[in-house]
Design a protein around this motif. Sequence first.
Motif, PDB file in Angstrom:
ATOM      1  N   SER A 102       0.845  -1.233   0.153  1.00  0.00           N
ATOM      2  CA  SER A 102       0.060  -0.232  -0.050  1.00  0.00           C
ATOM      3  C   SER A 102       0.816   1.238  -0.026  1.00  0.00           C
ATOM      4  CB  SER A 102      -0.891  -0.017   1.215  1.00  0.00           C
ATOM      5  OG  SER A 102      -0.089   0.167   2.439  1.00  0.00           O
ATOM      6  N   ARG A 103       0.502   2.373  -0.138  1.00  0.00           N
ATOM      7  CA  ARG A 103       0.855   3.653  -0.258  1.00  0.00           C
ATOM      8  C   ARG A 103       0.285   4.570   0.839  1.00  0.00           C
ATOM      9  NH1 ARG A 103       0.645   6.924  -4.692  1.00  0.00           N
ATOM     10  NH2 ARG A 103       2.340   8.089  -3.788  1.00  0.00           N
ATOM     11  N   LYS A 104       1.091   5.316   1.276  1.00  0.00           N
ATOM     12  CA  LYS A 104       0.717   6.453   2.357  1.00  0.00           C
ATOM     13  C   LYS A 104       0.794   7.953   1.634  1.00  0.00           C
ATOM     14  CE  LYS A 104       2.092   3.710   6.120  1.00  0.00           C
ATOM     15  NZ  LYS A 104       3.277   2.839   5.786  1.00  0.00           N
ATOM     16  N   VAL A 105      -0.222   8.523   1.477  1.00  0.00           N
ATOM     17  CA  VAL A 105      -0.304   9.853   0.832  1.00  0.00           C
ATOM     18  C   VAL A 105      -0.814  10.731   1.791  1.00  0.00           C
ATOM     19  CG1 VAL A 105      -1.105  11.422  -0.944  1.00  0.00           C
ATOM     20  CG2 VAL A 105      -0.817   9.103  -1.214  1.00  0.00           C
ATOM     21  N   THR A 106       0.319  11.746   2.357  1.00  0.00           N
ATOM     22  CA  THR A 106      -0.024  12.637   3.365  1.00  0.00           C
ATOM     23  C   THR A 106       0.005  14.223   2.838  1.00  0.00           C
ATOM     24  OG1 THR A 106       0.844  11.021   5.065  1.00  0.00           O
ATOM     25  CG2 THR A 106       0.513  13.397   5.733  1.00  0.00           C
ATOM     26  N   PRO A 107      -0.737  14.987   3.115  1.00  0.00           N
ATOM     27  CA  PRO A 107      -2.129  14.780   3.604  1.00  0.00           C
ATOM     28  C   PRO A 107      -3.068  14.126   2.627  1.00  0.00           C
ATOM     29  CG  PRO A 107      -2.078  17.039   2.926  1.00  0.00           C
ATOM     30  CD  PRO A 107      -0.653  16.364   2.675  1.00  0.00           C
ATOM     31  N   ILE A 108      -4.207  13.457   2.927  1.00  0.00           N
ATOM     32  CA  ILE A 108      -5.061  12.885   1.850  1.00  0.00           C
ATOM     33  C   ILE A 108      -5.453  14.050   1.103  1.00  0.00           C
ATOM     34  CG2 ILE A 108      -7.039  13.369   3.393  1.00  0.00           C
ATOM     35  CD1 ILE A 108      -8.529  11.054   2.434  1.00  0.00           C
TER      36      ILE A 108
ATOM     37  N   GLU B 285       5.449  15.310   9.583  1.00  0.00           N
ATOM     38  CA  GLU B 285       5.122  16.577   8.906  1.00  0.00           C
ATOM     39  C   GLU B 285       4.987  17.512   9.925  1.00  0.00           C
ATOM     40  OE1 GLU B 285       4.615  16.426   6.116  1.00  0.00           O
ATOM     41  OE2 GLU B 285       4.087  14.502   5.485  1.00  0.00           O
ATOM     42  N   ILE B 286       5.310  17.753  11.250  1.00  0.00           N
ATOM     43  CA  ILE B 286       5.353  18.795  12.197  1.00  0.00           C
ATOM     44  C   ILE B 286       6.900  18.969  12.761  1.00  0.00           C
ATOM     45  CG2 ILE B 286       2.928  18.896  12.959  1.00  0.00           C
ATOM     46  CD1 ILE B 286       3.918  17.860  15.570  1.00  0.00           C
ATOM     47  N   GLY B 287       7.816  18.125  11.817  1.00  0.00           N
ATOM     48  CA  GLY B 287       9.267  18.492  12.000  1.00  0.00           C
ATOM     49  C   GLY B 287       9.861  17.640  13.061  1.00  0.00           C
ATOM     50  N   LEU B 288       9.232  16.585  13.539  1.00  0.00           N
ATOM     51  CA  LEU B 288       9.654  15.828  14.622  1.00  0.00           C
ATOM     52  C   LEU B 288      10.406  14.482  14.008  1.00  0.00           C
ATOM     53  CD1 LEU B 288       8.295  17.562  16.452  1.00  0.00           C
ATOM     54  CD2 LEU B 288       7.710  15.780  17.910  1.00  0.00           C
ATOM     55  N   ASN B 289      11.515  14.099  14.125  1.00  0.00           N
ATOM     56  CA  ASN B 289      12.133  12.818  13.726  1.00  0.00           C
ATOM     57  C   ASN B 289      11.659  11.714  14.870  1.00  0.00           C
ATOM     58  OD1 ASN B 289      14.235  12.408  15.980  1.00  0.00           O
ATOM     59  ND2 ASN B 289      15.707  13.463  14.948  1.00  0.00           N
TER      60      ASN B 289
ATOM     61  N   HIS C 117       1.559  22.440   0.732  1.00  0.00           N
ATOM     62  CA  HIS C 117       0.150  22.139   0.906  1.00  0.00           C
ATOM     63  C   HIS C 117      -0.375  22.966   2.052  1.00  0.00           C
ATOM     64  CE1 HIS C 117      -3.582  19.670   1.367  1.00  0.00           C
ATOM     65  NE2 HIS C 117      -3.292  19.008   0.394  1.00  0.00           N
ATOM     66  N   GLU C 118      -1.635  23.429   1.996  1.00  0.00           N
ATOM     67  CA  GLU C 118      -2.084  24.385   3.032  1.00  0.00           C
ATOM     68  C   GLU C 118      -2.184  23.627   4.278  1.00  0.00           C
ATOM     69  OE1 GLU C 118      -5.571  27.685   3.638  1.00  0.00           O
ATOM     70  OE2 GLU C 118      -5.454  26.657   1.836  1.00  0.00           O
ATOM     71  N   VAL C 119      -2.740  22.260   4.342  1.00  0.00           N
ATOM     72  CA  VAL C 119      -2.953  21.621   5.650  1.00  0.00           C
ATOM     73  C   VAL C 119      -1.691  21.383   6.223  1.00  0.00           C
ATOM     74  CG1 VAL C 119      -3.677  18.993   6.216  1.00  0.00           C
ATOM     75  CG2 VAL C 119      -4.914  20.219   4.523  1.00  0.00           C
ATOM     76  N   LEU C 120      -0.480  21.055   5.561  1.00  0.00           N
ATOM     77  CA  LEU C 120       0.879  20.974   6.162  1.00  0.00           C
ATOM     78  C   LEU C 120       1.310  22.163   6.825  1.00  0.00           C
ATOM     79  CD1 LEU C 120       2.646  18.542   3.759  1.00  0.00           C
ATOM     80  CD2 LEU C 120       1.438  18.051   5.679  1.00  0.00           C
TER      81      LEU C 120
ATOM     82  N   ALA D  13      14.143  23.036  12.961  1.00  0.00           N
ATOM     83  CA  ALA D  13      13.234  21.963  12.077  1.00  0.00           C
ATOM     84  C   ALA D  13      13.201  22.541  10.724  1.00  0.00           C
ATOM     85  CB  ALA D  13      12.121  21.307  12.502  1.00  0.00           C
ATOM     86  N   CYS D  14      13.826  21.773   9.692  1.00  0.00           N
ATOM     87  CA  CYS D  14      13.797  22.278   8.281  1.00  0.00           C
ATOM     88  C   CYS D  14      12.334  21.468   7.608  1.00  0.00           C
ATOM     89  CB  CYS D  14      15.038  21.941   7.509  1.00  0.00           C
ATOM     90  SG  CYS D  14      15.132  22.227   5.756  1.00  0.00           S
ATOM     91  N   PHE D  15      11.864  22.262   6.723  1.00  0.00           N
ATOM     92  CA  PHE D  15      10.581  21.626   6.033  1.00  0.00           C
ATOM     93  C   PHE D  15      10.817  21.522   4.497  1.00  0.00           C
ATOM     94  CE2 PHE D  15       9.065  22.849  10.128  1.00  0.00           C
ATOM     95  CZ  PHE D  15       8.560  21.856  10.597  1.00  0.00           C
ATOM     96  N   ASP D  16      11.992  21.964   3.945  1.00  0.00           N
ATOM     97  CA  ASP D  16      12.153  21.979   2.483  1.00  0.00           C
ATOM     98  C   ASP D  16      13.542  21.310   2.147  1.00  0.00           C
ATOM     99  OD1 ASP D  16       9.926  23.724   1.601  1.00  0.00           O
ATOM    100  OD2 ASP D  16      11.029  25.121   2.960  1.00  0.00           O
ATOM    101  N   PRO D  17      13.392  20.712   0.865  1.00  0.00           N
ATOM    102  CA  PRO D  17      14.617  19.744   0.572  1.00  0.00           C
ATOM    103  C   PRO D  17      15.650  21.020  -0.186  1.00  0.00           C
ATOM    104  CG  PRO D  17      12.882  19.638  -1.140  1.00  0.00           C
ATOM    105  CD  PRO D  17      12.394  20.306  -0.030  1.00  0.00           C
TER     106      PRO D  17
END
Length: 903
Positions: A360-366, A428-432, A558-561, A579-583
């Motif tokens: 299966s695949r996980k897509v976040t957010p839906i 998605e909120i920056g926590l490893n 994404h606005e949800v993120l 925490a960094c959120f961009d590659p």
Amino acid sequence: MMKIGIFFGGISREREISFAGGRTVYDNLDKQLFEPVPIFVDSLGNFIHLDWSFVYKGTVRDFYPPVPSVPANLSGFQMYVESLGKLSEEQLNEMASLVGQRVKPDDFGQLFDFAFLALHGPYGEDGNLQGLLEWYGIPYSGAGVLSSAIGIDKITQKKLFSDLGLVTPDYRVIDANDLTEDQVATTFTSLKEALGMPLVVKAPRQGSSLGVSIVKEDSVEAFQAAAKKSLFIEEVKREQWISLSDEDKMRFVHDFVDVRLGIGLPVYVNGDSEKILYNPKELYDHLASELEEKGNDMVSYQSLDAEERLLIEQHVKGREFSCIVVEDEDAQPLALPPTEIVRGNEGVFDYRSKYLPGMSRKVTPIDLPIEKVREIQSKCEELYTKLQFDVYARIDGFVTESGEVFLNDPNTTSGMMPSSFFFHQAAEIGLNPSQFLTFIIRTSLACRIRSGKNTVVTKPLLKELDQQIAQLSSDDQQKRRVGVIMGGYSSERHISVESGRNIYEKLASSHKYEAIPIFLTGSNEHHEIYELPINIMLKDNADDIKLKIEQALSGEKHEVLTEAIQKASKITDKYAAGACFDPKPLNYDTLKERVDAVFIALHGRPGEDGAVQKHLNEKGIPYNGSDVDSSEITIDKFATTEILGEKEVFVAEHMLLQKADWQNDAKAAIDEVESKFNYPLIAKPADDGCSSAVVMVKNRNTLEFFAEAMFRNEEEVAEDLRNKLHLDKNEEFPSKQKILIEELISAKDADHFLEITGGMLTKWHEDGTRTYEVFEPSEALASGEILSLEEKFLAGEGQNITPPRFSPDADEQKWISDAVRKDLENVAKILNVQGYCRIDAFVRIWKEEKRVETIIIEVNSLPGMTPATCIFHQAAINGYKPYDFIDNILEYGRQRTEAKLSR
């Protein structure tokens, strides 16, 4: 430093996932804050303070029950401890002493300060253990007694949903009386009238979708089959059994006994309530007796812990999601971005779909309008509050085509595998993973304080932890920066991501290193390199990571993120400041500025071929593993075998089948193979990683299909050819210029014959010389004809016995092991292997002659480093925890580079 007792394993059918999840927690706890204490719960419910080395076994059955505790007549089977039947206290204590020490609940307070619960299913997440810990005054992670009891019972949940006005699929409850021969047709008809078709059939007190089926066919027989699955009944028909070969019969018993695939043992023999079968041999003998000797048409078995009732649900057609809800420091629920579950088939999101990559695949957010995603989050927070959940929960649900949101199956314990929703959404909120575990422990302590129980102990723990967390950010400045390179563009890129994430997590939870995830893609001509944020690193696989990088660099956000990051900012600032959120795009020049060293977690090309190493040598960046010269040899299986053969090392008879020869005259090319080899033979790529497209070829047709697929010009293998080769839907098959043909290695006239894999570590000396520390190898047990990638690298999939079973006699075992390890060391020296490696081989043993032949199959200069890979089991025997093993590998690379630069 707070001692954390990690409870894992357990009684339930999810014990393997729990064992793997407990290992994840053990590895990822921040070692600056916590000391992990592994508390293994066996399948009889005994608590064992486990010796740390057993934490790194692939499965529970690899070490427990211990081999000396298994009767000689059962030594050919792997089993769980309940298959040994009723055991005395003395036997239980003796067995536990071989892997650790059996402990009682009144010992807990001396062993640890806090219990982290990684158990699943009955007796783990149902309030039983939570109540026990409260009685003994031990604070614990996650939900309390009440919410745990609600979370495990799907029928109680349904009643509460209705009473509290929460929307959930309609349902009915039935029991065994509704399934008798004279009632089942009436039951099925009434269920169809009430709920429609399809029907979802569930075992109501199992976790992780075990015992769940969808009845799509309008037939009583299909309904009965689903009900029997949920009641853990297995029926074996005579024609099915007698059609199997002896080897396939053993495999059938193996799968039956495996609680992930079959109903497990012990079982009742249906129709004879006095008859209980405890072990695999009893099961095998009973099947043979009933179906072969007596000629019965069928025999039926039922698990001893089967349930009495079934939950039947209305099937909701829609998009499936899962949402983690956590508590902030004000004890208010916060729903993280919900993940859509995209299955590879039309079935239910069951145990295998949840935990096996590719299913299966996980897509976040839906991918839904922003208002609908907000509605999902709001409803999940509402459910969390109304059901009085604590600390965190995972809530599953559906969104129909009309936009209606149905919630279903709230879980108070989430899977703790590295790729689970638990870590996936926290990223998605920056926590490893390490930071999120710290957050869960801190939140759990606060929750236990609010309960008003044993606060005299819990309040000081919380106060001290808050002080230590505040101190961490200043300590990070002194850490050594290691870039963990993962991904690549070979058919093993997804396994590389699994390896890279594992290395990242081991280093990120240490006091010495700052781990920096690096993703490599591109082509042989141009390597594209990116520094990853944690949320992208934890995507499902390498292709998902590459897609997310492209989207981020194009400006997609994404606005949800964005909302989730804002809402969780206090949490992120406390546990993952900065925490960094961009590659970030890199090249080898900027990589040198960003890191002090590199850990290459790539497999196949590039990585194991010396290409990346050349760039790192040019920039003076230390790295793990062999240098360029050795890597260029070991990636080429034909060249490796040729060199070893010239040095009188035992290797398989071999030849190359070239694409040019095949294209020129396919018939003549196959004729040449057949003139040199008998079937069955082994065919595989000559220059790819281990287990990539390795096939046992039994006839000319299969060899022709294999060559046609391997020598294709198109990117994908044609569908009809995939079917002819029995390739799985998502299984990749490389396109190559050369095929390596090898004889199928067999026992011949040896007394004993087995497949092994052996790892080693090299030590650097000041004079530039090195020595080899060769570990005890592992015996590799394949479920099919060839050991698969999954069996080698995925938690709970493969079965390895370390040390291998060379002989039941201790003296014989020693001289055989010494001889094999000497052969492996010789191979490493011939090929100039450095740092570490893994060598795969077959071993023939003649005991009276005291003679051993170690037949080398391949040498892996960058072996897989997933959590379950057996090189960690081997290193553990020599006293290396995985972090220590990785640290030694990095230290060798540092010393080698410093020596080069000083010349």
